[in-house]
Design a protein around this motif. Sequence first.
Motif, mmCIF file in Angstrom:
data_model
loop_
_atom_site.group_PDB
_atom_site.id
_atom_site.type_symbol
_atom_site.label_atom_id
_atom_site.label_comp_id
_atom_site.label_asym_id
_atom_site.label_seq_id
_atom_site.Cartn_x
_atom_site.Cartn_y
_atom_site.Cartn_z
ATOM 1 N N UNK A 145 3.918 8.183 0.984
ATOM 2 C CA UNK A 145 2.561 7.857 1.409
ATOM 3 C C UNK A 145 1.725 9.109 1.612
ATOM 4 N N UNK A 146 2.327 10.124 2.219
ATOM 5 C CA UNK A 146 1.589 11.362 2.475
ATOM 6 C C UNK A 146 1.227 12.038 1.158
ATOM 7 N N UNK A 159 7.367 7.104 3.925
ATOM 8 C CA UNK A 159 6.315 7.850 4.618
ATOM 9 C C UNK A 159 5.976 9.120 3.842
ATOM 10 N N UNK A 185 0.828 -1.208 0.000
ATOM 11 C CA UNK A 185 0.000 0.000 0.000
ATOM 12 C C UNK A 185 0.861 1.255 0.000
ATOM 13 N N UNK A 199 0.866 10.478 -1.633
ATOM 14 C CA UNK A 199 -0.152 9.619 -2.239
ATOM 15 C C UNK A 199 -1.534 9.921 -1.655
ATOM 16 N N UNK A 200 -1.587 10.186 -0.351
ATOM 17 C CA UNK A 200 -2.885 10.497 0.250
ATOM 18 C C UNK A 200 -3.410 11.829 -0.277
ATOM 19 N N UNK A 253 7.308 10.332 -9.323
ATOM 20 C CA UNK A 253 7.566 8.916 -9.080
ATOM 21 C C UNK A 253 7.753 8.678 -7.604
ATOM 22 N N UNK A 269 -4.604 19.197 -10.048
ATOM 23 C CA UNK A 269 -4.119 17.936 -9.490
ATOM 24 C C UNK A 269 -2.915 17.410 -10.274
ATOM 25 N N UNK A 270 -2.702 17.926 -11.458
ATOM 26 C CA UNK A 270 -1.692 17.337 -12.351
ATOM 27 C C UNK A 270 -0.235 17.519 -11.971
ATOM 28 N N UNK A 318 -4.883 11.083 -3.514
ATOM 29 C CA UNK A 318 -6.110 10.313 -3.334
ATOM 30 C C UNK A 318 -7.258 11.225 -2.931
ATOM 31 N N UNK A 348 2.271 15.103 -9.976
ATOM 32 C CA UNK A 348 2.626 13.713 -10.294
ATOM 33 C C UNK A 348 4.113 13.501 -10.192
#
Lengths: 138, 138
Positions: B92-93, B89, B61, B95-96, B136, B130-131, B99, B134
Amino acid sequence: MLCVSELLDIAEVVRRAGVPVSTLHVWERHGLIEPVARAGLRRQYDDGVLTRIAVIAVCQGAGFTLAEIHAVLAPDAFAGGKDLLVRKLDALLERRRQLDGAIDGLRHALDCPHASPFTCPTFAAELRAALPVRQHLT
Amino acid sequence: MLCVSELLDIAEVVRRAGVPVSTLHVWERHGLIEPVARAGLRRQYDDGVLTRIAVIAVCQGAGFTLAEIHAVLAPDAFAGGKDLLVRKLDALLERRRQLDGAIDGLRHALDCPHASPFTCPTFAAELRAALPVRQHLT
DNA sequence: TTGCTCCTCACGTCACGTGAGGTGGC
DNA sequence: TTGCTCCTCACGTCACGTGAGGTGGC
């Protein structure tokens, strides 16, 4: 009427959208994007491709396959109902729940005085709690 | 001393962990999990495999590759520092954040009176915003 | 003995990534 | 004319999924 809309070459699209060329080629093969023209062999895009790319990126974040995204991008995608979108929203909310669990777990792992998460009962319990919710995003 | 710890067959692991057999086989080939014994050819797991599976699921995840997860699961993974975890981490942040953007976008698409998000200026603006983030996950 | 679960091995799939060798605009 | 970007096509990769045909516990 002068229609001098700015045309973008593929390098400009890569720069503005942050998506690599190889990905753009794949998306084109799947019918998700298309150049408005060619200069020789070189693809020329108009400004609208950036919106399409944004939609594709967001949908991928929502766990859509490229085939599903193709359906979303179709002109009549929203005519017949929004069932697909409703299901995907549910999947997204579940995904965020999982992501929050992962963030909490990682934060704990970073703070944890134990040598490894495996020897830490708090961490183990947290992980176990995160498990049974694993579901396929359908 | 009676060590009658409960052994699990693979079907029980699938039931308790919610991970398909094909995935367990792949994870085993990558050295992420291992049965403690075999009954004939059949894998016998102990209870600890569920914790390992939970770690694997959480790490996936977080965008870890299986090779990275293998490193995390190594006994001395946390001895030399937690740089990998700190970087993950952050990922992940981020990514959230993406999301949440996707969730907002989808909610808007569901409420939107326009026939298609493409004809809705609010939606288009939201997507464009939002673009550029992006990146990696490295 | 008969199912039924489990096994291995090979191949398919999805969404790209990576050269190799060639074309063409500036 | 010379680079340099762009092209196509084929093959590699990552993380599985899917049979095909066989083994073995209850």
